[in-house]
Write a protein that holds these residues in place. Structure first.
Motif, mmCIF file in Angstrom:
data_model
loop_
_atom_site.group_PDB
_atom_site.id
_atom_site.type_symbol
_atom_site.label_atom_id
_atom_site.label_comp_id
_atom_site.label_asym_id
_atom_site.label_seq_id
_atom_site.Cartn_x
_atom_site.Cartn_y
_atom_site.Cartn_z
ATOM 1 N N LYS A 100 -48.039 -3.912 37.218
ATOM 2 C CA LYS A 100 -46.684 -2.594 37.121
ATOM 3 C C LYS A 100 -46.321 -1.942 37.243
ATOM 4 O O LYS A 100 -45.277 -1.065 38.300
ATOM 5 C CB LYS A 100 -46.183 -3.115 35.228
ATOM 6 N N MET A 101 -47.789 -0.981 37.307
ATOM 7 C CA MET A 101 -48.087 0.277 37.480
ATOM 8 C C MET A 101 -47.723 0.772 39.451
ATOM 9 O O MET A 101 -47.432 1.062 39.341
ATOM 10 C CB MET A 101 -50.032 1.038 36.910
ATOM 11 N N LYS A 102 -48.320 -0.064 40.057
ATOM 12 C CA LYS A 102 -47.779 -0.194 41.274
ATOM 13 C C LYS A 102 -46.438 -0.360 41.427
ATOM 14 O O LYS A 102 -45.731 0.723 42.538
ATOM 15 C CB LYS A 102 -49.268 -1.370 42.447
ATOM 16 N N GLU A 103 -45.925 -1.182 40.780
ATOM 17 C CA GLU A 103 -44.508 -0.913 41.475
ATOM 18 C C GLU A 103 -43.661 -0.098 40.912
ATOM 19 O O GLU A 103 -42.665 0.606 41.528
ATOM 20 C CB GLU A 103 -43.966 -2.515 40.522
ATOM 21 N N LYS A 104 -44.059 0.627 39.739
ATOM 22 C CA LYS A 104 -43.319 1.781 39.448
ATOM 23 C C LYS A 104 -44.305 3.043 40.257
ATOM 24 O O LYS A 104 -43.049 4.472 39.967
ATOM 25 C CB LYS A 104 -43.435 1.929 37.600
ATOM 26 N N LYS A 105 -44.956 3.176 40.936
ATOM 27 C CA LYS A 105 -45.698 3.927 41.345
ATOM 28 C C LYS A 105 -46.302 5.504 40.643
ATOM 29 O O LYS A 105 -46.595 6.351 40.986
ATOM 30 C CB LYS A 105 -45.065 4.727 42.670
ATOM 31 N N TRP A 106 -46.238 4.689 39.823
ATOM 32 C CA TRP A 106 -46.665 5.398 38.235
ATOM 33 C C TRP A 106 -48.619 5.561 38.376
ATOM 34 O O TRP A 106 -49.325 4.121 38.862
ATOM 35 C CB TRP A 106 -46.480 5.205 36.816
ATOM 36 N N ASP A 107 -49.453 6.551 37.897
ATOM 37 C CA ASP A 107 -50.686 6.766 37.986
ATOM 38 C C ASP A 107 -51.391 6.398 36.650
ATOM 39 O O ASP A 107 -50.199 6.325 35.683
ATOM 40 C CB ASP A 107 -52.094 7.846 38.817
ATOM 41 N N VAL A 108 -52.544 6.396 36.580
ATOM 42 C CA VAL A 108 -52.634 6.397 35.233
ATOM 43 C C VAL A 108 -51.914 7.530 34.111
ATOM 44 O O VAL A 108 -51.928 7.486 32.563
ATOM 45 C CB VAL A 108 -54.622 5.537 34.587
ATOM 46 N N HIS A 109 -52.512 8.333 34.349
ATOM 47 C CA HIS A 109 -52.307 9.308 33.945
ATOM 48 C C HIS A 109 -50.828 10.219 33.264
ATOM 49 O O HIS A 109 -50.162 10.499 32.143
ATOM 50 C CB HIS A 109 -52.583 10.623 34.265
ATOM 51 N N GLN A 110 -50.549 9.957 34.255
ATOM 52 C CA GLN A 110 -48.198 9.900 34.398
ATOM 53 C C GLN A 110 -48.360 8.374 33.310
ATOM 54 O O GLN A 110 -47.464 8.823 32.506
ATOM 55 C CB GLN A 110 -47.926 9.682 35.695
ATOM 56 N N LEU A 111 -48.582 7.349 33.384
ATOM 57 C CA LEU A 111 -47.806 6.024 32.635
ATOM 58 C C LEU A 111 -48.116 6.427 31.258
ATOM 59 O O LEU A 111 -47.464 6.398 30.338
ATOM 60 C CB LEU A 111 -48.625 5.096 32.420
ATOM 61 N N LEU A 112 -49.106 7.018 30.547
ATOM 62 C CA LEU A 112 -50.041 7.781 29.441
ATOM 63 C C LEU A 112 -49.013 8.955 28.724
ATOM 64 O O LEU A 112 -49.331 8.843 27.570
ATOM 65 C CB LEU A 112 -51.297 7.590 29.311
ATOM 66 N N THR A 113 -48.871 9.593 29.886
ATOM 67 C CA THR A 113 -47.879 10.262 29.782
ATOM 68 C C THR A 113 -47.007 10.393 29.173
ATOM 69 O O THR A 113 -45.679 11.133 28.087
ATOM 70 C CB THR A 113 -47.841 11.778 30.453
ATOM 71 N N LEU A 114 -46.217 9.593 29.591
ATOM 72 C CA LEU A 114 -44.627 8.940 29.932
ATOM 73 C C LEU A 114 -44.477 8.469 28.366
ATOM 74 O O LEU A 114 -43.426 8.539 27.803
ATOM 75 C CB LEU A 114 -44.112 8.344 31.014
ATOM 76 N N SER A 115 -45.525 7.265 28.087
ATOM 77 C CA SER A 115 -45.218 6.746 27.138
ATOM 78 C C SER A 115 -45.970 7.001 25.541
ATOM 79 O O SER A 115 -45.586 6.608 24.759
ATOM 80 C CB SER A 115 -46.556 5.371 27.050
#
Length: 356
Positions: free
Chosen positions: A218-233
């Motif tokens: 899902k991260m690949k599909e959204k083009k988020w890396d770990v840091h970006q995902l945890l920041t947004l969440s």
């Protein structure tokens, strides 16, 4: 005459055969019943101690006395038949367990150990709060805990264990706490007295790492890396209330990012200020910080809290909306708007009038 004797013998044999079937059938039913849980509805956990050198028969006797199995003798015979090597120790067992489950736990040596420390990380907790929780539980100094969590050598050691999870983005010069957003909210039980901070933090990182691995596609599909995902969440987590649809909040952030609009979320201002306030004032919005989403475009430099699974899922699966604004009213309800005019009208109705 011989025919009558023959018929009589047949009748006797038939009666004996039927009797044996009844007896054997009853015995089979009894044995089968004894192998089933004593009480399927029970939620009671019972501590059972099996001394060293206990025979299988003795173990069955102990389990029956403790109210774990229906018949200790049948349990011991069954365990011998299955060639189970039941180990000594203290176990936490439940009357709702069947014989196979009991034997499985006792043959694996999965003994019960009393909890020495328990650390609870709440959803939305920040590193300073987590440090305080750890310090209180283990009778440590809070400032020492924070100092170690900020120690680059300490964090780099953790990075070696979790290279995919902990990227070099956490060492950005503007990051307040490198592990902010990476400590999974849950209750952690520890069973030894000589516990280290590293062991505690690894328990938290392990759960976060598992969550990230599960969502790699899902991260690949959204083009988020770990840091970006945890920041947004973390932004979603901080804006969420009991009434909030996190996926709708996520949609607002997605829509703003797509249009190049600043996210303008108040929790980032408070994080930049390093304080909690009931109301964010106009002057607060001007604070010069890479965390302040009123003065920067895009995501802040890093997470502002440690978010729960629901917020991470919302960040990966936002709702499809046309909203660019949302407003959290004093009663906890969240109102969404497509335009600034609609947003200001909602603010007038639910905020300004309530305060006047």
């Amino acid at each position: 005459m011989d025919q009558r004797k023959t018929k009589k013998r047949i009748r006797v044999v038939a009666v004996i055969f039927i009797a044996l079937l009844v007896v054997c059938g009853g015995a089979y039913a009894y044995v089968t019943s004894a192998l089933k849980p004593l009480n399927t509805a029970s939620k009671q956990e019972i501590e059972v101690e099996i001394p060293k050198g206990s025979s299988t028969s003795k173990i069955g006797e102990i389990l029956e006395d403790k109210g774990i199995v229906k018949n200790g003798t049948i349990f011991s015979f069954y365990a011998k038949m299955k060639s189970k090597n039941l180990q000594a120790g203290t176990y936490l067992l439940n009357p709702s367990m069947n014989v196979e489950e009991i034997m499985g736990q006792m043959s694996s040596g999965n003994v019960h150990r009393p909890v020495v420390y328990k650390v609870t990380v709440k959803e939305g907790a920040q590193v300073v709060e987590i440090a305080d929780t750890i310090a209180k539980e283990l009778k440590w100094n809070k400032e020492d805990v924070i100092r170690q969590l900020n120690d680059k050598a300490f964090v780099q050691k953790l990075q070696q264990k979790y290279p995919v999870l902990l990227t070099n983005k956490i060492f950005d010069a503007n990051i307040k706490y490198p592990l902010e957003g990476y400590l999974y909210p849950a209750t952690y039980s520890f069973y030894k007295k000589d516990l280290t901070l590293e062991e505690i933090i690894i328990s938290m990182l392990e759960k976060t790492n598992k969550l990230i691995v599960e969502n790699e596609q899902k991260m690949k599909e959204k083009k988020w890396d770990v840091h970006q995902l945890l920041t947004l969440s973390s932004l979603i987590e901080e804006e969420a209330t009991g009434y909030t649809d996190r996926q709708k909040i996520a949609s607002v952030f997605y829509n703003r990012l797509a249009k190049g609009m600043p996210l303008q979320t108040d929790p980032t201002v408070l994080y930049a200020l390093g304080k909690h306030k009931e109301r964010v004032l106009y002057n607060d919005l001007k604070v010069n910080s890479p965390y302040n989403t009123y003065v920067i475009k895009g995501l802040p430099v890093g997470p502002i809290s440690n978010s729960g699974v629901k917020s991470v899922q919302a960040a990966l699966e936002p709702a499809q909306t046309d909203y660019y604004y949302f407003l959290a009213a004093p009663d906890g309800q969240v109102y969404y708007a497509k335009t600034l005019e609609e947003h200001n009208a909602l603010k007038q109705k639910y905020i300004t009038q309530k305060q006047s």
